[in-house]
Every structure is written in structure tokens, then in C-alpha cells.
Design an enzyme around this catalytic site. Structure first.
Site, PDB file in Angstrom:
ATOM      1  NE  ARG A  97      33.518 -22.393 -13.139  1.00  0.00           N
ATOM      2  CZ  ARG A  97      33.748 -21.109 -13.366  1.00  0.00           C
ATOM      3  NH1 ARG A  97      34.612 -20.748 -14.284  1.00  0.00           N
ATOM      4  NH2 ARG A  97      33.118 -20.192 -12.687  1.00  0.00           N
ATOM      5  NE  ARG A 109      36.447 -20.294 -10.031  1.00  0.00           N
ATOM      6  CZ  ARG A 109      36.273 -19.020  -9.825  1.00  0.00           C
ATOM      7  NH1 ARG A 109      36.416 -18.183 -10.815  1.00  0.00           N
ATOM      8  NH2 ARG A 109      35.935 -18.552  -8.670  1.00  0.00           N
ATOM      9  CG  ASP A 135      37.247 -18.146 -14.168  1.00  0.00           C
ATOM     10  OD1 ASP A 135      36.205 -18.174 -14.850  1.00  0.00           O
ATOM     11  OD2 ASP A 135      37.632 -17.128 -13.571  1.00  0.00           O
ATOM     12  CG  ASP A 142      37.654 -14.236 -16.059  1.00  0.00           C
ATOM     13  OD1 ASP A 142      36.536 -14.771 -16.136  1.00  0.00           O
ATOM     14  OD2 ASP A 142      38.224 -14.002 -14.977  1.00  0.00           O
TER      15      ASP A 142
END
Length: 178
Positions: A87, A97, A100, A102
Site C-alpha cells: 500500500r 490500492r 485497504d 478499515d
């Protein structure tokens, strides 16, 4: 002295390289973090990009983990995994990317710090989160957990358009992840 174990729900996405293998690698690395146990992984969705649309489609899924980390500590660990898997942060916030991760929800309830806000402030506006999340919350490992019962009810009550989303039909190497 160890901290109490708490559950988290995370969202993972990838749109560069071998997306399925990147997600599988990320799940393996998450499962190798000290005190982390992967509890359940949702089916994946193939999704059109949101915001910055001139990029490849994403592969997204949600997972539940338990661990002894607080949200800030877990965020530091997930950022290291993102970096390890290629990343590179750019000026385009919603740009392409490799990975990711989250943090979406914390069993301990709301969490506010300079680096993390939980629940994730935009989860309700992201079908690529809500569809895998709805599936994840039906997993037997989570379905009867009091911390997730009200979330499951809320997810079922929210409108989900599903526009630009398709069930992932490709390989699922993360099914072998711990």
C-alpha cells in the site's frame, strides 16, 4: 497483565494486483498478530470504485476478529500490514490500492481518538461494506453475540442499492486462512 479480549469487525478491499491473493495474505497476517483470532470471514463482493472512478474494480469483504488490542493499537498493526503488502498512500484518497483495511466496529462500543472513530463514520453509505457485513453477521460465530445483534438488525433495516456490486465468482484463497 493482559487486556480483555474484544471483538472487531474489519473491512478489507483491494483493486491492484491479484486482489484475491492480497486479501488472503492480509487475512493470514492479521491472524498472525499477537492475541488476534479470526472468527469469521464474509463472502467477497466485486465492486465498482466509489469517488475516484478511473481505476480498477475492488474486491471487498468483511471479517470479525477477537484480540486484546484497543482500536488505536489495532489500527497501527493494520497500517503495517497494508504497507507490507504494497500500500502506497497518494494524494487521491479514494485512489487505487493494493490493500485497504478499515476498522468498522468495536465490541467495546464507540471509540474516538485522533486516529480512529468507531463505528466507522461512512459505513452506512458504502454498499461494498453493507452487503459483506450483512452476510458476516449471519455467521454462527457472530449471530448470537449480544454485541452484534443490534448491528445485524440495523443492517437489515438499511436500504442497500447494490449498484456496481457483484458476488465474487473467482478463487477464495482466504477460506484457508485461520
Amino acid at each position: 497483565m493482559s487486556q480483555p479480549r474484544r471483538e472487531f469487525i474489519l473491512g478489507l478491499g483491494s483493486n491492484l494486483g491479484d486482489r484475491a491473493e492480497t486479501l488472503a495474505h492480509a487475512l493470514r497476517l492479521l491472524g498472525q498478530l499477537p492475541t488476534v483470532k479470526v472468527l469469521a470471514v464474509s463472502p467477497a463482493v466485486d465492486s465498482a470504485p466509489v469517488g475516484y472512478v478511473d481505476q480498477p474494480d475492488f474486491l471487498n469483504l468483511c471479517l470479525a476478529i477477537s484480540c486484546e488490542l484497543n482500536p488505536d493499537e489495532l489500527l497501527r498493526q493494520t497500517l503495517e500490514i497494508e504497507l507490507r503488502l504494497g500500500r502506497r498512500r497518494t494524494a487521491e484518497r479514494n485512489g487505487p490500492r493494493t490493500l485497504d483495511i478499515d476498522l468498522l466496529f468495536y465490541e467495546g462500543g464507540p471509540w474516538e481518538s485522533p486516529s480512529v472513530t468507531l463505528p466507522h463514520p461512512r459505513w452506512k453509505t458504502r454498499d461494498f461494506v453493507m452487503i459483506p457485513l450483512g452476510n458476516l453477521l449471519q455467521d454462527p460465530a457472530l449471530a448470537k453475540h449480544p454485541a452484534w445483534a443490534s448491528l445485524a438488525t440495523e443492517v437489515r433495516s438499511l436500504p442497500v442499492g447494490g449498484q456496481g456490486l457483484r458476488a465474487w465468482q473467482g478463487p477464495t484463497p482466504w477460506k484457508q486462512a485461520p
